[in-house]
Design an enzyme around this catalytic site. Structure first.
Site: not given
Ligand code: ADP
Ligand code: TRP
Length: 321
Positions: A110, A189, A192
Site C-alpha cells: 500500500k 485472474k 475487482k
C-alpha cells in the site's frame, strides 16, 4: 476444531470470490465449528464513506446468507458488534515489535502504491490477530495474500504465552491453493481491481452484455480448435454447468462447428441458472432486513460468549485483573 475467517465488506462480489472463497467456507459448515464475521473495522483503513460502509456491510451479509451461509450451523456476526476485539488488539500491540509490522507485505504494497498510511493501516495485522485469538481459533482459511498476517498472529500468540503464561490457542492458516484461479472476462485472474468480473448477483441485461462481449479470436466456427480447454468461456462454463454439458461444449469447440456466439450464449444461460436460487433467496432476504439484523445480533451474542472468556483469561494473565 474451530475455523474462523473475516470477510471484507468490499462491495459487489464476483464469481471468483464465490468459487475461491465463499463456496469453500459454506461447505466447511458441515465439518465443524465455523466462525465467520464481516470485518467492518478493517474496512475503516481504506473506506471513509459511512453510507457506503453501511451498504457494503449489509450487502455482504445478504450475499453470504443468500449463497448458503446457515446461521444455525455457524456463528455469523459483524466485527464491531463485539468491540472487545479492540481491547485485545491493544494487549497484543504492546508485545508487537514495530519491525514486525513494518515487514508486512500488504502494508508495504500500500505504501508503494502511494497510499498515505494511517495508524489503522499499520496496525491492521494486530487487529486481525485479535480477531483470530479472541475466539480460540484453530484454523484460518485465507487467500495467499493473507498468509503472512496469520504467521504474525502466531508470533503474537506465542509471545504473549511466553510473557504471561499459556493464554492463547496458536492458530494455523489454511491456504486454498488447490482451488483454481477463476479467470476474468479478459483471461487474467478475475479481480475487482482489473474490472474483468462477472458479479454473482449482477443485473441480467448488463451481465449478458458482458458475457457476449468476451473477446475471442477470429477463427471461423467451422475450424477445429485444439486449444478448446484454454477458452475462457469453456473454463467458466465448467464452473456453472453440469460436467457433462461443459465437456460436450468443449468437445464441439475442439472438433469445430460451434460458434463463439453460441458458446457465450450457453455460458450466460448456465451462469444465470446456477445462481437463480441464491438470487431469489437474496431478494427475499433483502425484503426482510429485520431478519438479517436479527441474524447478526444473534451471531454477535454467541461470539461474545467465547470472546468474554478468552479476554478474561488474557486480562488475568497480563495482570490487568
Ligand atoms: P479481488 O481480487 O476481486 O479484490 P479479494 O482479494 O477481495 O478479490 O478476494 C476475496 C477472496 O476471494 C479471497 O479469498 C480470494 O482468494 C478469492 N478470490 C478472488 N478472486 C479470485 C479468483 N479469480 N479466483 C479464485 N479465488 C478468488
Ligand atoms: N484481512 C482479511 C482480508 O483482507 C480479512 C480479515 C480480517 C480476516 N480479520 C480476519 C481473515 C481474521 C481471517 C481472519 O481478506
Amino acid at each position: 476444531m474451530r475455523t474462523l475467517t473475516g470477510i471484507q465488506p468490499s462491495g459487489t462480489l464476483h464469481i471468483g470470490n464465490y468459487f475461491g472463497a465463499m463456496r469453500p467456507a459454506i461447505d466447511a459448515q458441515s465439518r465443524g465449528d465455523c466462525f465467520y464475521f464481516i470485518a467492518d473495522y478493517h474496512s475503516m483503513t481504506s473506506l471513509f464513506d459511512p453510507a457506503q460502509r453501511r451498504t457494503n456491510t449489509l450487502g455482504v451479509a445478504l450475499d453470504w446468507l443468500a449463497a448458503g451461509l446457515d446461521p444455525k450451523r455457524c456463528v455469523f456476526w459483524r466485527q464491531s458488534d463485539v468491540p472487545e476485539v479492540a481491547e485485545l488488539m491493544w494487549l497484543l500491540g504492546t508485545l508487537t515489535p514495530m519491525a514486525l509490522l513494518e515487514r508486512a507485505h500488504s502494508y508495504k504494497d500500500k505504501l508503494a502504491k502511494g497510499i498515505a498510511p494511517n495508524f489503522g493501516l499499520f496496525a491492521y495485522p494486530v487487529l486481525m490477530a485479535a480477531d483470530i485469538l479472541l475466539y480460540d481459533t484453530n484454523v484460518v482459511p485465507v487467500g495467499r495474500d493473507q498468509k503472512q498476517h496469520v504467521e504474525m498472529t502466531r508470533d503474537m500468540a506465542i509471545k504473549f504465552n511466553l510473557a504471561y503464561g499459556e493464554t492463547f490457542v496458536v492458530p494455523e492458516s489454511e491456504i486454498r491453493d488447490e482451488i483454481a484461479v477463476v479467470p476474468g472476462l479478459d483471461g487474467q485472474k478475475m479481480s475487482k481491481s482489473y474490472g474483468n468480473t462477472i458479479d454473482i448477483f449482477g443485473e441480467e441485461k448488463a451481465t449478458r452484455k458482458k458475457i457476449m462481449g468476451i473477446v475471442m479470436d477470429s477463427r471461423t466456427p467451422a475450424e477445429p480448435k485444439p486449444d478448446a480447454d484454454r477458452n475462457i468461456a469453456i473454463q467458466l462454463l465448467k464452473l456453472v454447468a453440469p460436467a457433462e454439458v461443459a465437456t460436450d461444449y468443449e468437445n464441439r469447440l475442439r472438433a469445430g462447428g460451434l460458434g463463439y456466439g453460441d458458446l457465450k450464449k450457453a455460458l450466460f444461460e448456465h451462469y444465470w441458472n446456477y445462481f437463480a436460487a441464491a438470487r431469489a433467496r437474496r431478494a427475499e432476504l433483502a425484503a426482510n432486513m429485520d431478519y438479517v439484523h436479527q441474524v447478526l445480533r444473534d451471531g454477535a451474542q454467541r461470539a461474545r460468549v467465547v470472546a468474554d472468556g478468552v479476554l478474561a483469561r488474557a486480562r488475568t494473565a497480563s495482570g490487568l485483573r
